[in-house]
Scaffold this motif. Sequence first.
Motif, mmCIF file in Angstrom:
data_model
loop_
_atom_site.group_PDB
_atom_site.id
_atom_site.type_symbol
_atom_site.label_atom_id
_atom_site.label_comp_id
_atom_site.label_asym_id
_atom_site.label_seq_id
_atom_site.Cartn_x
_atom_site.Cartn_y
_atom_site.Cartn_z
ATOM 1 N N LEU A 31 0.823 -1.121 -0.069
ATOM 2 C CA LEU A 31 0.010 0.023 -0.171
ATOM 3 C C LEU A 31 0.842 1.243 0.006
ATOM 4 C CD1 LEU A 31 -2.707 -1.212 2.578
ATOM 5 C CD2 LEU A 31 -2.822 -0.795 0.219
ATOM 6 N N GLY A 32 2.256 1.120 0.769
ATOM 7 C CA GLY A 32 3.033 2.284 0.604
ATOM 8 C C GLY A 32 3.739 2.557 -0.844
ATOM 9 N N PHE A 33 3.747 1.528 -1.319
ATOM 10 C CA PHE A 33 4.375 1.605 -2.759
ATOM 11 C C PHE A 33 3.277 2.010 -3.544
ATOM 12 C CE2 PHE A 33 4.321 -0.998 -6.645
ATOM 13 C CZ PHE A 33 5.189 -0.240 -7.350
ATOM 14 N N LEU A 34 2.203 2.003 -3.497
ATOM 15 C CA LEU A 34 0.713 2.299 -4.391
ATOM 16 C C LEU A 34 0.868 3.944 -4.012
ATOM 17 C CD1 LEU A 34 -1.474 -0.669 -4.340
ATOM 18 C CD2 LEU A 34 0.004 0.199 -6.255
ATOM 19 N N ASP A 35 0.765 4.303 -2.618
ATOM 20 C CA ASP A 35 0.370 5.630 -2.364
ATOM 21 C C ASP A 35 1.675 6.546 -2.589
ATOM 22 O OD1 ASP A 35 -1.871 4.975 -1.286
ATOM 23 O OD2 ASP A 35 -0.865 4.723 0.769
ATOM 24 N N ILE A 392 -17.002 -12.346 3.585
ATOM 25 C CA ILE A 392 -15.435 -12.757 3.947
ATOM 26 C C ILE A 392 -14.682 -11.461 3.821
ATOM 27 C CG2 ILE A 392 -13.323 -13.855 3.252
ATOM 28 C CD1 ILE A 392 -15.048 -16.139 2.441
ATOM 29 N N GLU A 393 -13.547 -11.102 4.497
ATOM 30 C CA GLU A 393 -13.016 -9.701 4.505
ATOM 31 C C GLU A 393 -12.561 -9.287 2.948
ATOM 32 O OE1 GLU A 393 -10.224 -8.491 7.895
ATOM 33 O OE2 GLU A 393 -10.177 -10.851 7.845
ATOM 34 N N HIS A 394 -12.530 -8.157 2.826
ATOM 35 C CA HIS A 394 -12.214 -7.820 1.279
ATOM 36 C C HIS A 394 -10.767 -8.156 1.090
ATOM 37 C CE1 HIS A 394 -15.692 -4.749 1.092
ATOM 38 N NE2 HIS A 394 -16.273 -6.074 1.083
ATOM 39 N N ARG A 395 -9.814 -8.182 1.932
ATOM 40 C CA ARG A 395 -8.404 -8.406 1.778
ATOM 41 C C ARG A 395 -8.254 -9.779 0.989
ATOM 42 N NH1 ARG A 395 -5.680 -8.281 7.384
ATOM 43 N NH2 ARG A 395 -4.146 -8.997 6.087
ATOM 44 N N TRP A 396 -9.295 -10.577 1.150
ATOM 45 C CA TRP A 396 -9.127 -11.768 0.369
ATOM 46 C C TRP A 396 -9.670 -11.800 -1.199
ATOM 47 C CZ3 TRP A 396 -5.959 -15.318 1.783
ATOM 48 C CH2 TRP A 396 -5.589 -15.490 3.163
ATOM 49 N N ASN A 397 -9.764 -10.580 -1.825
ATOM 50 C CA ASN A 397 -10.109 -10.496 -3.075
ATOM 51 C C ASN A 397 -9.970 -9.173 -3.544
ATOM 52 O OD1 ASN A 397 -10.669 -11.183 -5.805
ATOM 53 N ND2 ASN A 397 -12.664 -12.052 -5.406
ATOM 54 N N SER A 409 -7.554 -1.836 -18.802
ATOM 55 C CA SER A 409 -6.763 -0.714 -18.430
ATOM 56 C C SER A 409 -6.314 -0.871 -16.955
ATOM 57 C CB SER A 409 -7.526 0.509 -18.447
ATOM 58 O OG SER A 409 -8.797 0.431 -17.899
ATOM 59 N N CYS A 410 -5.294 -0.086 -16.720
ATOM 60 C CA CYS A 410 -4.477 -0.380 -15.013
ATOM 61 C C CYS A 410 -5.533 0.211 -14.096
ATOM 62 C CB CYS A 410 -3.443 0.474 -15.182
ATOM 63 S SG CYS A 410 -2.108 -0.169 -16.227
ATOM 64 N N ARG A 411 -5.682 -0.537 -13.033
ATOM 65 C CA ARG A 411 -6.295 -0.064 -11.745
ATOM 66 C C ARG A 411 -5.446 -0.265 -10.567
ATOM 67 N NH1 ARG A 411 -12.263 -2.838 -12.866
ATOM 68 N NH2 ARG A 411 -13.056 -1.608 -14.406
ATOM 69 N N ASP A 412 -6.027 0.508 -9.415
ATOM 70 C CA ASP A 412 -5.214 0.317 -8.038
ATOM 71 C C ASP A 412 -6.097 -0.531 -7.302
ATOM 72 O OD1 ASP A 412 -3.194 2.286 -8.716
ATOM 73 O OD2 ASP A 412 -4.202 3.924 -8.237
ATOM 74 N N LEU A 413 -5.485 -0.866 -6.231
ATOM 75 C CA LEU A 413 -6.235 -1.540 -5.341
ATOM 76 C C LEU A 413 -7.397 -0.902 -4.537
ATOM 77 C CD1 LEU A 413 -3.265 -3.171 -3.472
ATOM 78 C CD2 LEU A 413 -4.753 -4.076 -5.171
ATOM 79 N N HIS A 414 -8.299 -1.677 -4.003
ATOM 80 C CA HIS A 414 -9.206 -1.070 -3.150
ATOM 81 C C HIS A 414 -8.514 -0.727 -1.735
ATOM 82 C CE1 HIS A 414 -12.222 -2.972 -5.890
ATOM 83 N NE2 HIS A 414 -11.629 -3.878 -5.639
ATOM 84 N N PRO A 415 -9.072 0.439 -0.963
ATOM 85 C CA PRO A 415 -8.472 0.571 0.210
ATOM 86 C C PRO A 415 -8.412 -0.568 1.221
ATOM 87 C CG PRO A 415 -9.939 2.494 -0.576
ATOM 88 C CD PRO A 415 -10.239 1.076 -1.383
#
Length: 456
Positions: A31-35, A392-397, A409-415
């Motif tokens: 997440l730090g890398f993306l920010d 289930i927690e969003h972290r798993w998908n 096209s390119c996309r970023d991660l969900h928070p």
Amino acid sequence: VDSHLSLLGFCRAAAIASSPRDPSAEAQALLGFLDFDRERGQSSFLFALAGIRATLALLLVFAIARLADLFDFKTGRRRRRRRSGGVMLWVVRLSGLCSLVMVMVVLSPSLQSFPPAEAIRSSQYLRLYGGYNHHLAAASDGSEDLVFRRAPPFHNAAECEPALANGTSVCDSSLVHIAITLDEEYLRGSIAAVHSVLAHTRCPESVFFHFLVSEPSLEPVVRSAFPGLRFKAYYFDPDRVRGLISSSVRQALEQPLNYARNYLADILEHCVRRVIYLDSDLVVVDDIAKLWRTELGSRAVGAPEYCHANFTKYFTDRFWSDQRLASTFAGRRPCYFNTGVMVLDLVRWRRAGYTRRIERWMEVQKSGAGRIYELGSLPPFLLVFAGHVAPIEHRWNQHGLGGDNVRGSCRDLHPGPVSLLHWSGSGKPWVRLDSIRPCPLDHLWAPYDLYGPAAS
């Protein structure tokens, strides 16, 4: 300056892949890398915007000067006015050209369907730092033999529960069961997915893989890449579902193997009471045992839900205008969920006959009354399970990294934290990496890729 920033950002991504495995630390570093990259992209955009403003200011000054020359507020000879006006005209034209160039600099990334920061990142990582070894692109002329390399051996940690004496038994109650499809088009992704699971779980020898295959010849490839892997291959007959498949927005969604997940309860041994289904275009960056231990309560399906999504778009106007069809969701609070990552209670599935319920909706779609959905195998799942899913927690998908179903096209991660990266959509990381047009997150898939030139 921008090149040095790219190097720093890429080094952070490389550290994620090469450092000792600490899933929570990896998620934070990611997440730090993306920010960091978002901030750099914003700075580049602001720099270009400042250039445009400066050019426009210069253009305004010369425009005022030109007006002054036209009105001839100062007395002078006519020939001098004519010569000065000609010079001013060329200056104005030059300023206009500069403005046009600056506008194109800012707009060009969006013309490539990338946000500005992502277009900058995609072009610089590979050009400057060689973040990925493009053997496939280089060997397209057949100059090198390409194979799947053997993965390093993975062993259980000391605290793992010992397996039964018969290490090949699929009915061992201590096993974590994972189902993945294997076909030629997505084989590279499937191998990377398996590699990522083994790399991040504390008990890799306690994971049993169930491969649904369209071609029996793919089984030796898995055995060669993972010599000690506990797995079994199951042939899925395309004719079992071919007559129920309708055309979709993307051809890949029409492949029979894409519907094999509907039949897991019938295909797997009855002693397998629970299974994790994973798509072929993802990597796991956390211990899969955490997902395995998810409580499903009275539900047969567990998955991350996204209730903010516009649920109505997954079905046609014909569906919603038919009260008999639309009443399917009466008494439910249906939410979208992605079927690429699911925990399935096969005992409850078999008891309720969910496979046949899914098939009935596919038959309605194929009837002559008109289409009720457009998007492959997902809508029948939503019709049967939406509103009855164990969350289930969003972290798993962290899905959608492959973009939409058209442009990819390119996309970023969900928070939020990350345990699984999923390239759902038309853009696949191995394709974009080989074409030397990767998205930033594609470099986090690359360390798990085992495909490359054969050893000399």
